[in-house]
Design a protein around this motif. Structure first.
Motif, short mmCIF file in Angstrom:
data_model
loop_
_atom_site.label_atom_id
_atom_site.label_comp_id
_atom_site.label_asym_id
_atom_site.label_seq_id
_atom_site.Cartn_x
_atom_site.Cartn_y
_atom_site.Cartn_z
N THR A 102 0.86 -1.17 0.00
CA THR A 102 0.00 0.00 0.00
C THR A 102 0.90 1.23 0.00
OG1 THR A 102 -1.90 1.09 1.06
CG2 THR A 102 -0.18 0.20 2.52
N TRP A 152 -2.66 7.32 -0.32
CA TRP A 152 -3.76 7.12 -1.27
C TRP A 152 -3.69 8.07 -2.47
CZ3 TRP A 152 -6.81 11.29 -2.24
CH2 TRP A 152 -6.90 12.28 -1.26
N ASP A 209 -2.59 -2.18 -3.17
CA ASP A 209 -3.93 -2.08 -2.58
C ASP A 209 -3.94 -0.83 -1.72
OD1 ASP A 209 -6.38 -2.28 -1.41
OD2 ASP A 209 -6.07 -4.25 -0.50
N SER A 248 -6.28 0.91 -0.68
CA SER A 248 -7.38 1.07 0.27
C SER A 248 -6.97 0.66 1.68
CB SER A 248 -8.58 0.21 -0.16
OG SER A 248 -8.30 -1.18 -0.02
N ARG A 249 -5.90 -0.11 1.81
CA ARG A 249 -5.48 -0.62 3.10
C ARG A 249 -4.56 0.36 3.82
NH1 ARG A 249 -8.84 -3.47 4.83
NH2 ARG A 249 -7.36 -4.26 6.37
N SER A 281 -8.33 0.61 7.15
CA SER A 281 -8.56 1.11 5.80
C SER A 281 -8.24 2.59 5.67
CB SER A 281 -10.02 0.86 5.41
OG SER A 281 -10.32 1.42 4.15
N GLN A 282 -7.71 2.95 4.50
CA GLN A 282 -7.56 4.36 4.11
C GLN A 282 -8.77 4.84 3.32
OE1 GLN A 282 -3.35 5.94 3.07
NE2 GLN A 282 -3.54 4.02 1.94
N ALA A 283 -9.63 3.90 2.92
CA ALA A 283 -10.68 4.22 1.96
C ALA A 283 -11.57 5.38 2.41
CB ALA A 283 -11.54 2.98 1.69
N VAL A 293 -10.05 8.75 1.26
CA VAL A 293 -9.73 8.98 -0.15
C VAL A 293 -10.68 9.99 -0.76
CG1 VAL A 293 -9.61 7.90 -2.42
CG2 VAL A 293 -8.69 6.71 -0.43
N LYS A 337 -8.64 -0.50 -10.35
CA LYS A 337 -9.94 -1.15 -10.17
C LYS A 337 -10.75 -1.03 -11.44
CE LYS A 337 -10.43 1.44 -6.69
NZ LYS A 337 -10.90 1.98 -5.40
N ASP A 360 -17.33 3.24 -5.44
CA ASP A 360 -16.59 4.13 -4.54
C ASP A 360 -17.25 5.50 -4.47
OD1 ASP A 360 -14.75 2.15 -4.06
OD2 ASP A 360 -13.17 3.01 -5.31
N LYS A 402 -16.59 -1.79 2.04
CA LYS A 402 -15.64 -0.82 1.51
C LYS A 402 -14.85 -0.12 2.61
CE LYS A 402 -16.39 -0.62 -3.09
NZ LYS A 402 -15.33 -0.65 -4.12
#
Length: 320
Positions: A134, A137, A153, A155-156, A203-205, A208, A261, A269, A308
């Motif tokens: 990772t 982001w 990845d 998002s992690r 998660s970083q999602a 983002v 993705k 997202d 997510k």
């Protein structure tokens, strides 16, 4: 455990301090446990005799040629935070010297970790090729283009892969340091996290900004603009391709290259981003919000948010 912090000139002050303070806090707290693990012996190592942080503070370092092989090596972020500045920084000679040291230590069996822009330094060594990783982001498009052999990845918050640990942006330095402590003593890592007020976050999602990433490519940017107008109506790849001015195959390839993705996954997202905004800024029910982004009921939305972001509706509203 011998741990080396590899520090280059212009190191990100917060990143370096987060690693050092987390590890030293763990060492101080170890004595309070019934079964105290051995201390972590931290050495700040440099490939140049003079090292200053991004804010100009002097960092005392031990020259790389004077240290023994470590058990663990950690690389804090570089101070360059945006793509152009980071690319220029990675071209400096000290980066190449640090890469050689990382390769030698890894060959000798050292576990290696990096956070934020430090992940680029680790990737420069090719040690991450074929591995999962990772990074920050907002730098994910640059990372994918520069290191296509790394399975990113973004998002992690933290990714472990065959002797390597990478962490996301800025405060993920805390997660990286705690992962080292956890490898020695899960109880000590939990205790240090409580003292430092670091909550579990996988998660970083949630942080983002999707359109920021999309602007790295004009086709993807046009797709993003179309997608935002279609959230309540649903996804159609053929319509998306027409709006983006590309074939379906080209659109899918460009989205995969920039964002890692599929167009449909990115569309989801954007739905998640909109749902989180509505949850945090309004009082509408989950079913009402679901209808605004194209879902027939709140059950589907709840499942999407959990998948997510790793958080439920109550947690998201509580963090407003």
């Amino acid at each position: 455990m011998k741990l080396h912090l590899v520090v280059l000139d212009g190191v990100f002050d917060l990143g370096l301090a987060a690693l050092m303070d987390t590890l030293s806090t763990a060492n101080e707290l170890a004595g309070s446990l019934a079964q105290a693990p051995p201390p972590i012996d931290v050495t700040v190592v440099g490939v140049r005799r003079r090292v200053r942080t991004a804010h100009g503070l002097t960092v005392p370092v031990v020259p790389v040629h004077r240290v023994q092989n470590p058990d663990v090596v950690l690389v804090p972020a570089l101070g360059a935070k945006m793509p152009d500045a980071l690319a220029a920084r990675l071209a400096h000679a000290d980066v190449a010297d640090a890469v050689v040291a990382l390769q030698q230590w890894s060959s000798a069996g050292a576990a290696t970790g990096a956070a934020c822009t430090g992940t680029f330094l680790l990737a420069e060594s090719a040690l991450l090729d074929g591995q999962r990783a990772t990074t920050s982001w907002w730098l994910a498009p640059m990372f994918r283009q520069r290191y296509p052999h790394v399975a990113l990845d973004d998002s992690r918050m933290l990714v472990n892969s065959a002797g390597f640990t990478t962490a996301g942006a800025a405060l993920a330095h805390l997660d990286l340091a705690l992962s080292v402590v956890r490898s020695r003593s899960p109880a000590l890592a939990a205790l240090a996290a409580r003292y430092l007020l670091v909550e579990a976050r996988g998660s970083q999602a949630e942080f983002v900004i999707p359109d920021h990433l999309a602007h790295a490519d004009p086709v993807v940017e046009r797709f993003e603009g179309w997608a935002r107008q279609q959230l309540a109506h649903g996804f159609c790849l053929a319509d998306a391709a027409v709006a983006a001015g590309a074939s379906e195959r080209t659109l899918a390839r460009r989205v995969q290259s920039v964002l890692g993705k599929t167009p449909l996954s990115y569309f989801q997202d954007l739905r998640v981003e909109r749902a989180v905004h509505l949850l945090r800024t309004g009082s509408e029910s989950v079913d009402q919000i679901a209808a605004q982004i194209g879902y027939s009921d709140g059950v589907t939305l709840r499942a999407l948010l959990r998948r997510k972001l790793g958080r439920g509706v109550r947690e998201l509203r509580a963090r407003a």
